[in-house]
Design an enzyme around this catalytic site. Structure first.
Site, PDB file in Angstrom:
ATOM      1  N   GLY A  17      39.405 -27.635 116.122  1.00  0.00           N
ATOM      2  CA  GLY A  17      40.466 -28.585 115.815  1.00  0.00           C
ATOM      3  C   GLY A  17      40.611 -29.642 116.898  1.00  0.00           C
ATOM      4  N   ARG A  44      35.864 -20.049 107.949  1.00  0.00           N
ATOM      5  CA  ARG A  44      35.112 -21.193 107.409  1.00  0.00           C
ATOM      6  C   ARG A  44      34.461 -22.036 108.508  1.00  0.00           C
ATOM      7  NH1 ARG A  44      40.491 -22.642 106.776  1.00  0.00           N
ATOM      8  NH2 ARG A  44      41.120 -24.555 107.838  1.00  0.00           N
ATOM      9  N   CYS A 133      55.296 -31.059 121.347  1.00  0.00           N
ATOM     10  CA  CYS A 133      54.810 -32.184 122.146  1.00  0.00           C
ATOM     11  C   CYS A 133      55.918 -33.160 122.518  1.00  0.00           C
ATOM     12  CB  CYS A 133      53.697 -32.914 121.399  1.00  0.00           C
ATOM     13  SG  CYS A 133      54.071 -33.268 119.665  1.00  0.00           S
ATOM     14  N   GLN A 160      56.492 -41.192 117.014  1.00  0.00           N
ATOM     15  CA  GLN A 160      55.409 -40.252 117.213  1.00  0.00           C
ATOM     16  C   GLN A 160      54.136 -40.653 116.483  1.00  0.00           C
ATOM     17  OE1 GLN A 160      58.706 -36.697 117.249  1.00  0.00           O
ATOM     18  NE2 GLN A 160      56.595 -36.038 116.981  1.00  0.00           N
ATOM     19  N   GLY A 164      49.749 -36.424 116.004  1.00  0.00           N
ATOM     20  CA  GLY A 164      50.638 -35.271 116.137  1.00  0.00           C
ATOM     21  C   GLY A 164      50.664 -34.402 114.902  1.00  0.00           C
ATOM     22  N   ARG A 239      57.721 -40.962 112.546  1.00  0.00           N
ATOM     23  CA  ARG A 239      56.260 -41.063 112.622  1.00  0.00           C
ATOM     24  C   ARG A 239      55.875 -42.539 112.480  1.00  0.00           C
ATOM     25  NH1 ARG A 239      53.423 -37.042 114.490  1.00  0.00           N
ATOM     26  NH2 ARG A 239      54.122 -35.580 112.871  1.00  0.00           N
ATOM     27  N   HIS A 246      53.046 -40.266 122.038  1.00  0.00           N
ATOM     28  CA  HIS A 246      54.397 -40.390 121.503  1.00  0.00           C
ATOM     29  C   HIS A 246      55.249 -41.223 122.457  1.00  0.00           C
ATOM     30  CE1 HIS A 246      53.143 -37.551 118.619  1.00  0.00           C
ATOM     31  NE2 HIS A 246      53.756 -36.470 119.032  1.00  0.00           N
TER      32      HIS A 246
END
Length: 345
Positions: A17, A44, A133, A160, A164, A239, A246
């Site tokens: 990730g 996976r 965060c 943000q 995120g 967002r 951020h």
């Protein structure tokens, strides 16, 4: 707890990730003293090969038995995986540092920002939580001020970045931006509305009193990290279509009078903070400046005209680095050393 001379065996859970890959980068950059590194992910993603610490590693499936020979497990695989696997890792002797929200408010799980409460990291039962965060960067800025002049109230509005919400959300923002410029109709998936050239005043789901889960996290996590349940906190989380970092408008009411110059001096001397504050030269922190950096940047420090003994400031930090990966590695460094840092309460 491992002896300070030992080199811990480290695992990364969620290695494929966005945060997991940044774990690898930060471990390399900081020269973390490990004896081995194991990369784990879901079934996976098992079998993928990643380069880390100069070697190629095959990603294995994260299962309970995979933690048999692990000392420190860095988790960024989501709350469901953490709830399932973190106790199994701890049962096998690993100390888990978890990035999800699964454990943050558990009474026996420390919630740690090394610049604020490093001593808490050593008082664990096998699991340590990494804060949200947006909370991390705010408390790094609040803590040195609170130590000098107790804080009564905080009102924060966040701006943000898309990252995120994860890699797919970042890709959606970039794809939508290209599409909108070409006259195409955006099709939201990762966000409730179009994120390109927009601001969405919702991060996570709505909960009590119509505050979102993200906003409630900021309230409760700030009080827990700073050991200050008496501080009143109100948050509005938004967002925006920035890729990384951020930004936050933070309004703080103190117990005693404080001037902007006093606040500036306190912040400039605090660990992990860079003050950029010269309005006459349009010098202040911006998301593009914080991207790829580990510091918390503070500027626009001024008297708050609506709060008694109030200061307003602008706080910016890279949400993937200090807001997630770097803070996690700093916690792991505390574990490896077996002692809190000099910034302890």
């Amino acid at each position: 707890m491992m002896a300070s001379s030992d080199r811990p065996r480290v695992a990364i859970v969620g290695a494929t990730g966005l945060v997991g890959e940044t774990f690898i980068n930060v471990l390399e950059e900081r020269g973390f003293p490990m004896s081995s590194l194991t990369l784990m992910a879901s079934a996976r993603s098992a079998g993928k090969r990643l380069t880390a610490m100069g070697d190629e590693h095959e990603v294995i499936e994260a299962t309970p038995d995979a933690f048999e020979d692990i000392d420190i497990a860095l988790f960024s695989a989501g709350g469901g995986s953490s709830k399932q696997l973190a106790p199994e890792a701890a049962k096998r002797g690993a100390v888990v540092v978890d990035n999800s929200s699964a454990w943050r408010m558990e009474p026996d799980v420390p919630l740690v920002v090394p610049e604020v409460n490093p001593d808490d990291a050593l008082n664990h039962n096998g699991i340590i939580a990494n804060p949200n965060c947006s909370t991390i960067q705010m408390v790094v800025a609040l803590w040195p001020l609170h130590r000098e002049n107790p804080i009564k109230r905080v009102i924060v509005d966040t701006y943000q970045s898309a990252s995120g919400a994860g890699r797919l959300a970042l890709e959606e923002m970039l794809e939508q931006s290209r599409g909108v410029l070409n006259g195409e109709q955006a099709q939201p998936s990762a966000f409730p509305h179009r994120i390109a050239f927009n601001a969405i005043p919702q991060i996570d789901v709505f909960e009590e009193d119509d505050y979102t889960k993200e906003e409630i996290k900021m309230v409760r996590e700030t009080q827990k990290i700073m050991h200050a349940p008496e501080i009143a906190v109100s948050a509005t989380c938004v967002r925006i279509p920035a890729a990384f970092a951020h930004s936050e408008a933070v309004h703080v009411e103190f117990t005693n009078p404080i001037t902007p110059d006093e606040a500036r001096d306190i912040l400039a001397a605090a660990p992990g903070i860079v003050v950029t504050d010269n309005p006459s030269a349009s010098a202040y922190p911006m998301a593009i400046d914080a991207q790829g950096r580990d510091e918390v940047f503070v500027g626009r420090i001024r008297r708050d005209t609506a709060l008694d003994n109030g200061i307003s400031m602008w706080v910016v930090s890279d949400n993937i680095r200090k807001g997630a990966a770097t803070n996690t590695i700093q916690i792991a460094e505390l574990l490896a050393k077996g002692a809190p840092a000099a910034a302890a309460r």
